[in-house]
Design a protein around this motif. Structure first.
Motif, PDB file in Angstrom:
ATOM      1  N   ALA A  46       0.865  -1.228   0.041  1.00 51.96           N
ATOM      2  CA  ALA A  46      -0.012   0.062  -0.067  1.00 51.96           C
ATOM      3  C   ALA A  46       1.043   1.457  -0.043  1.00 51.96           C
ATOM      4  O   ALA A  46       2.064   1.347   0.390  1.00 51.96           O
ATOM      5  CB  ALA A  46      -0.944  -0.100   1.267  1.00 51.96           C
ATOM      6  N   PRO A  47       0.405   2.334  -0.604  1.00 58.04           N
ATOM      7  CA  PRO A  47       0.967   3.732  -0.559  1.00 58.04           C
ATOM      8  C   PRO A  47       1.414   4.020   1.083  1.00 58.04           C
ATOM      9  O   PRO A  47       0.655   3.563   1.848  1.00 58.04           O
ATOM     10  CB  PRO A  47       0.160   4.532  -1.102  1.00 58.04           C
ATOM     11  N   MET A 159      -7.591   3.226   6.517  1.00 57.55           N
ATOM     12  CA  MET A 159      -8.952   2.813   6.369  1.00 57.55           C
ATOM     13  C   MET A 159      -9.300   2.897   4.748  1.00 57.55           C
ATOM     14  O   MET A 159     -10.112   1.987   4.194  1.00 57.55           O
ATOM     15  CB  MET A 159     -10.110   3.417   7.281  1.00 57.55           C
ATOM     16  N   SER A 160      -8.781   3.802   4.166  1.00 56.57           N
ATOM     17  CA  SER A 160      -8.778   4.119   2.820  1.00 56.57           C
ATOM     18  C   SER A 160      -8.238   2.982   1.967  1.00 56.57           C
ATOM     19  O   SER A 160      -8.946   2.524   1.236  1.00 56.57           O
ATOM     20  CB  SER A 160      -8.510   5.269   2.114  1.00 56.57           C
ATOM     21  N   VAL A 161      -7.151   2.517   2.433  1.00 55.77           N
ATOM     22  CA  VAL A 161      -6.464   1.377   1.775  1.00 55.77           C
ATOM     23  C   VAL A 161      -7.215  -0.036   2.160  1.00 55.77           C
ATOM     24  O   VAL A 161      -7.581  -0.680   1.074  1.00 55.77           O
ATOM     25  CB  VAL A 161      -5.091   0.998   2.572  1.00 55.77           C
ATOM     26  N   LEU A 162      -7.806  -0.246   3.360  1.00 59.71           N
ATOM     27  CA  LEU A 162      -8.523  -1.438   3.550  1.00 59.71           C
ATOM     28  C   LEU A 162     -10.006  -1.440   2.752  1.00 59.71           C
ATOM     29  O   LEU A 162     -10.459  -2.606   2.388  1.00 59.71           O
ATOM     30  CB  LEU A 162      -8.728  -1.688   5.280  1.00 59.71           C
ATOM     31  N   ASP A 163     -10.569  -0.162   2.626  1.00 56.94           N
ATOM     32  CA  ASP A 163     -11.565  -0.033   1.725  1.00 56.94           C
ATOM     33  C   ASP A 163     -11.444  -0.361   0.341  1.00 56.94           C
ATOM     34  O   ASP A 163     -12.437  -1.373  -0.263  1.00 56.94           O
ATOM     35  CB  ASP A 163     -12.144   1.424   1.557  1.00 56.94           C
ATOM     36  N   GLN A 164     -10.268  -0.122  -0.475  1.00 53.32           N
ATOM     37  CA  GLN A 164     -10.020  -0.555  -1.440  1.00 53.32           C
ATOM     38  C   GLN A 164      -9.565  -1.988  -1.619  1.00 53.32           C
ATOM     39  O   GLN A 164     -10.040  -2.727  -2.669  1.00 53.32           O
ATOM     40  CB  GLN A 164      -8.736   0.252  -2.072  1.00 53.32           C
ATOM     41  N   TRP A 165      -9.070  -2.313  -0.824  1.00 52.41           N
ATOM     42  CA  TRP A 165      -8.735  -3.928  -0.597  1.00 52.41           C
ATOM     43  C   TRP A 165      -9.917  -4.578  -0.507  1.00 52.41           C
ATOM     44  O   TRP A 165      -9.926  -5.980  -0.986  1.00 52.41           O
ATOM     45  CB  TRP A 165      -7.609  -4.348   0.301  1.00 52.41           C
ATOM     46  N   HIS A 166     -10.681  -4.279   0.416  1.00 58.46           N
ATOM     47  CA  HIS A 166     -12.249  -4.960   0.463  1.00 58.46           C
ATOM     48  C   HIS A 166     -12.975  -5.197  -0.908  1.00 58.46           C
ATOM     49  O   HIS A 166     -13.383  -6.191  -1.306  1.00 58.46           O
ATOM     50  CB  HIS A 166     -13.078  -4.239   1.427  1.00 58.46           C
TER      51      HIS A 166
END
Length: 315
Positions: A46-47, A159-166
């Motif tokens: 992730a970034p 949380m933005s990263v995990l939103d995308q991975w979800h």
């Protein structure tokens, strides 16, 4: 056993990564790292957390340096003068960070308090407890503001990263994610990355698919994290085969036998043993599973073994 066990781990790692998506969350001074392993695909990192997080955290921590400098009795040390120059530079360049007004005000207040303390003439190491406490009280509201701002940047990012991975994995894929976080002692109970991941994996994943690995270092490598996760998951097959429950092997296997020995020896000495209550192996409490009612599995090796009787011989 050790040689055979170690030799089997590479194939176990390959098997784990082929079966499940794996998230590794690693602590570092820049707000953490997260890597996603998807079966059959290259690892995705992730970034990083936006760099303003590091500035906010550094500004908050600048007050801590004063406490250490004030306690030093090394008159020849260049640390106080060098740090004073850094604080002056910080005050001068603070507008370049384009912080919001509340954060900028808190940062200015902390740096000004640091400068005032450092500029007060005193013999090295002579600062009194009262002086240090007064300094701490003057800084603490502003330090809290800066830490709130830093945490908001960090949490929002992950949380933005995990939103995308979800979205990337889909609900079914995310429901099988195995994740591990490394932690030092001081960050165990309020570990940020672990707590963020718990919001996505859910309470039922804690201690099952969401694991917290304590280490003696702030940082570790993804390879070490993956190796340890592989060991935990592989040992669950052993736990089921030998003791009837996979997570028996998640804890020190000699621990229950040692507790039994401690109880016996303390009884012989006429003393009450100091021991924790035992939670079931399938408890999802964290960071310490201690509630006996928090699961339905056995809570110790003896109970698990008693329930895991040999099958009757076939007719």
């Amino acid at each position: 056993m050790s040689g055979i066990y170690a030799g089997a781990r590479p194939s176990r790692s390959e098997d784990l990564l082929a079966r499940f998506p794996v998230v590794l969350a690693l602590f570092d001074g820049a707000g953490g790292r997260m890597l996603l392993h998807r079966p059959g695909l290259p690892v995705e990192e992730a970034p990083p957390v936006p760099v303003v997080y590091q500035y906010l955290k550094a500004l908050a921590h600048s007050a801590v340096a004063v406490h250490e400098i004030a306690l030093r009795d090394d008159a020849d040390s260049a640390a106080p003068a060098g740090f004073a120059d850094t604080v002056e530079q910080g005050l001068t360049t603070l507008p370049d960070l384009s912080l919001d007004p509340q954060a900028a005000g808190a940062a200015t207040a902390v740096l000004a308090a640091v400068r005032a303390f450092l500029s007060t003439p005193r013999t090295p190491g002579s600062a009194t407890t009262e002086e240090l406490e007064d300094f701490g009280r003057s800084c603490s509201p502003h330090v809290v503001t800066l830490m709130e701002k830093a945490a908001a940047v960090q949490v929002t990012h992950w949380m933005s990263v995990l939103d995308q991975w979800h979205i990337l994995l889909g609900p079914s894929g995310f429901d099988s994610v195995h994740a591990a976080v490394n932690t030092l002692y001081v960050t165990r109970r309020k570990n940020i990355l672990f707590t963020v991941l718990a919001q996505y994996l859910g309470e039922q994943a804690i201690g099952d698919r969401l694991l917290l690995f304590e280490t003696p270092e702030f940082t570790t490598t993804p390879e070490q994290m993956l190796d340890l996760m592989t060991r935990v998951v592989a040992d669950r097959d052993l736990g089921r085969a030998f003791f009837g429950h996979g997570q028996v092997m998640d804890v020190e296997i000699l621990g229950d036998a040692a507790v039994h020995a401690i109880r016996t020896r303390m009884r012989q000495r006429g003393k009450t043993p100091v021991l924790p209550t035992l939670a079931p192996y399938d408890s999802h409490q964290w960071p310490w599973p201690t509630d006996p009612s928090s699961g339905s599995a056995p809570a110790d090796l003896y109970t698990a073994t008693a329930l895991h009787q040999p099958r009757p011989p076939a007719d």
